[in-house]
Write an enzyme that holds these catalytic residues in place. Structure first.
Site, PDB file in Angstrom:
ATOM      1  N   HIS A  65       0.840  -1.199   0.000  1.00 49.25           N
ATOM      2  CA  HIS A  65       0.000   0.000   0.000  1.00 49.25           C
ATOM      3  C   HIS A  65       0.874   1.248   0.000  1.00 49.25           C
ATOM      4  CE1 HIS A  65      -3.927   1.960   1.624  1.00 49.25           C
ATOM      5  NE2 HIS A  65      -3.159   2.889   1.066  1.00 49.25           N
ATOM      6  N   ASN A  99      -5.377   6.266  -6.876  1.00 45.90           N
ATOM      7  CA  ASN A  99      -5.929   7.630  -6.852  1.00 45.90           C
ATOM      8  C   ASN A  99      -5.009   8.534  -7.673  1.00 45.90           C
ATOM      9  OD1 ASN A  99      -4.054   7.149  -4.801  1.00 45.90           O
ATOM     10  ND2 ASN A  99      -5.028   8.533  -3.336  1.00 45.90           N
ATOM     11  N   ASP A 308       1.270   2.832   3.679  1.00 48.89           N
ATOM     12  CA  ASP A 308       0.369   3.884   3.186  1.00 48.89           C
ATOM     13  C   ASP A 308       1.175   5.159   2.929  1.00 48.89           C
ATOM     14  OD1 ASP A 308      -1.862   5.239   2.328  1.00 48.89           O
ATOM     15  OD2 ASP A 308      -2.807   5.402   4.295  1.00 48.89           O
ATOM     16  N   GLY A 327      -2.198  12.525   4.863  1.00 46.75           N
ATOM     17  CA  GLY A 327      -1.198  11.579   4.394  1.00 46.75           C
ATOM     18  C   GLY A 327       0.204  11.906   4.860  1.00 46.75           C
TER      19      GLY A 327
END
Length: 426
Positions: A65, A99, A308, A327
Site C-alpha cells: 500500500h 488515486n 500507506d 497523508g
C-alpha cells in the site's frame, strides 16, 4: 525495473533469514537468482563481494500500500523518486494505489501508468486498478480485462459507499482470484472531522473522526466477502473494533486479510502536535486502539504491515491539522519503526517482522522473490544494531511529512537487491 546490474554477488558472513530460522552463512546471487546459501562460498573472479559481518540479510520487503502519484500528481512524488525511496527502505516490491489522473480504471488508462513504471522504476511495482470507474463509487470496471496486470482492485482514498455496488464488485472480482483492497470509511459518519475523535481532539478544539466510520464499513465488507467468496484485504486498520471484526471473521473462515501501518503501532493521539505531519487517514487513534493493533500483530489477526506512504508537497502539509492534506510518508522509516517499536519493544520477534513485511505479502499477492535458493533474488541487508536520526530533509522521497521526524530509530539498510541487481547501496 531499471537498476545497477551485477553478474555475480556474494554476501559474506550475514545472519541470513531462512524458513527454519536465522543462520550465519554466505549467499551467492547469480543470474538474478539465489544460487547458493552455504557456510563458506569462494567468490568467482569479478564477483561483487559484500562483507556483511554482524548484519542481517532478510528477504526483500513488500509494501502492499503506497502512493507513487504518477500519472497526474508528479509534483508530490514520481515513480522514480518513490521507488528510489522504497529501495532505500529495503523494499523490493511496492503496490501503488489508483488515486491518480487518469485513474487506472481501464486497460488504456492502466497502460499510461505501466509505461512510466517500465521506464523509471528501480524496484518491482505492481499497481492496483480501481474498483469503480474514476473511483466515483457507482460503476464497476472491467475486472477481467485488468486482472492479469494488477495486484488487485481498490478505490483507496475513499470507501465504496454503496453496498449494492460493493456486492456486485465482489461477485465479479471473486472469480479472478485477485484481492479487493478496501478503504473502509463511511462518509456520512465523518461530520467534517480530520483527526481522531478522542480526548486530545476535544481538548484542543478540533473536529473528530469517529472510530465507527471505519469499523462499520469493515463490518459490512466482511459480511459481503462472506457472502460472495471474494478475497477481501482491508487497508490501514486503525481501531480496536476493526481488529476484533477481522479476528472473528477469520475464525469463521472468511477470506479476509488486513494491514496496519507503522505509525498506528508506534503512536497514538496522545502524541499529536499541531502540525500537518500528524494528519493522515485514518487518523492516529487512542492508546487503547494502538494496543489492540499491537495485539493483532502478535496473534496474527493483522497479516501485514504496509506504509500507506502518501507524499504531498511541503505547502500542502504546512497548513496545520485542520487544513493540511491527509497523508504522511513512511517507506524510508518503516523497517526501522517496526523493528524499534515492535521487536525491540518486546512484542514480536524478528522472524515475525519478516513474515508481516516480506513473506506474507508475497503470498497474498502471489509473487515470487526472496531468499530461497532458486528464487528471484530479492533481499535487504540491514544493520539492526545501528540507530539513525530521522531527518526528512535527507529522504529520497519527494515527501517530507513524517510523524517520526526527530526520532532515533534502530535498523539501517546497507544494501537492497531486487531481481538480483543492486538497487540501493549505503
Amino acid at each position: 525495473m531499471n537498476c545497477q546490474s551485477e553478474h555475480n554477488i556474494v554476501i559474506c558472513g550475514a545472519k541470513v533469514w531462512t524458513p527454519e530460522g536465522f543462520r550465519v552463512a554466505d549467499v551467492e546471487i547469480s543470474g538474478g537468482k539465489v544460487a547458493r546459501i552455504e557456510e563458506h562460498i569462494t567468490p568467482a573472479e569479478g564477483a561483487m563481494v559484500v562483507d556483511a559481518m554482524g548484519r542481517h540479510l532478510l528477504p526483500g520487503l513488500v509494501d502492499m500500500h503506497v502512493h507513487l502519484r504518477e500519472p497526474g500528481y508528479g509534483y508530490k512524488e514520481t515513480i522514480a523518486s518513490g521507488t528510489a525511496a522504497a529501495a532505500r527502505g529495503g523494499f523490493t516490491t511496492v503496490c501503488p494505489m489508483p488515486n491518480l489522473n487518469p485513474a487506472p480504471d481501464s486497460p488504456e488508462h492502466l497502460a499510461e501508468q505501466l509505461a512510466i513504471i517500465e521506464r523509471d522504476a528501480v524496484v518491482e511495482v505492481l499497481p492496483y486498478a480501481t474498483i469503480t470507474k474514476a473511483r466515483k463509487g457507482d460503476e464497476c470496471v472491467d475486472y477481467e480485462a485488468l486482472a492479469d496486470k494488477v495486484a488487485g482492485f481498490s478505490d483507496d482514498g475513499t470507501g465504496v459507499q454503496s453496498e449494492e455496488v460493493m456486492a456486485r464488485a465482489m461477485e465479479r472480482i471473486a472469480p479472478t482470484g485477485k484481492l479487493l483492497a478496501a478503504h473502509c470509511e463511511v462518509e456520512s459518519l465523518l461530520n467534517g472531522g480530520y483527526i481522531h475523535d478522542g480526548q486530545w481532539c476535544k481538548a484542543n478544539g478540533h473536529r473528530g473522526i469517529s472510530s465507527e466510520s471505519e469499523w462499520a464499513e469493515v463490518e459490512r465488507d466482511v459480511r459481503l466477502a462472506e457472502q460472495t467468496g471474494c478475497r477481501l484485504h482491508i487497508c490501514h486498520i486503525s481501531t480496536a473494533e476493526s481488529v476484533e471484526i477481522v479476528r472473528q471473521a477469520k475464525a469463521r473462515g472468511v477470506k479476509v486479510t488486513c494491514e496496519t501501518a507503522p505509525h498506528y503501532l508506534a503512536l497514538c493521539d496522545e502524541d499529536m502536535r499541531e502540525e500537518g505531519r500528524f494528519k493522515m487517514n485514518p487518523p492516529l487513534r487512542s492508546r487503547g486502539d494502538m494496543e489492540a493493533l499491537r495485539r493483532g500483530v502478535v496473534d496474527g489477526t493483522i497479516d501485514v504491515i504496509a506504509t500507506d506512504h502518501a507524499p504531498h508537497s511541503a505547502e500542502e502539509k504546512a497548513r496545520g491539522l485542520e487544513k493540511s492534506a491527509m497523508g504522511v510518508v513512511g517507506i524510508e522509516t518503516s523497517l526501522a519503526a517496526v523493528y524499534t517499536f515492535m521487536v525491540e519493544g518486546g512484542f514480536i520477534g524478528l522472524e515475525r517482522l519478516v513474515e508481516i513485511m516480506a513473506t506474507k505479502p508475497r503470498k497474498l499477492l502471489g509473487i515470487e522473490g526472496g531468499l530461497t535458493v532458486g528464487q528471484r533474488a530479492d533481499a535487504v541487508l540491514v544493520d539492526l544494531n545501528k540507530e539513525f536520526y530521522v531527518d526528512s530533509r535527507k529522504f529520497l522521497s519527494m515527501g517530507r511529512s513524517t510523524p517520526f521526524e526527530g526520532m532515533n530509530l534502530r535498523g539501517v539498510v546497507w544494501l537492497t537487491i531486487a531481481g538480483g541487481k543492486v538497487v540501493y547501496k549505503r
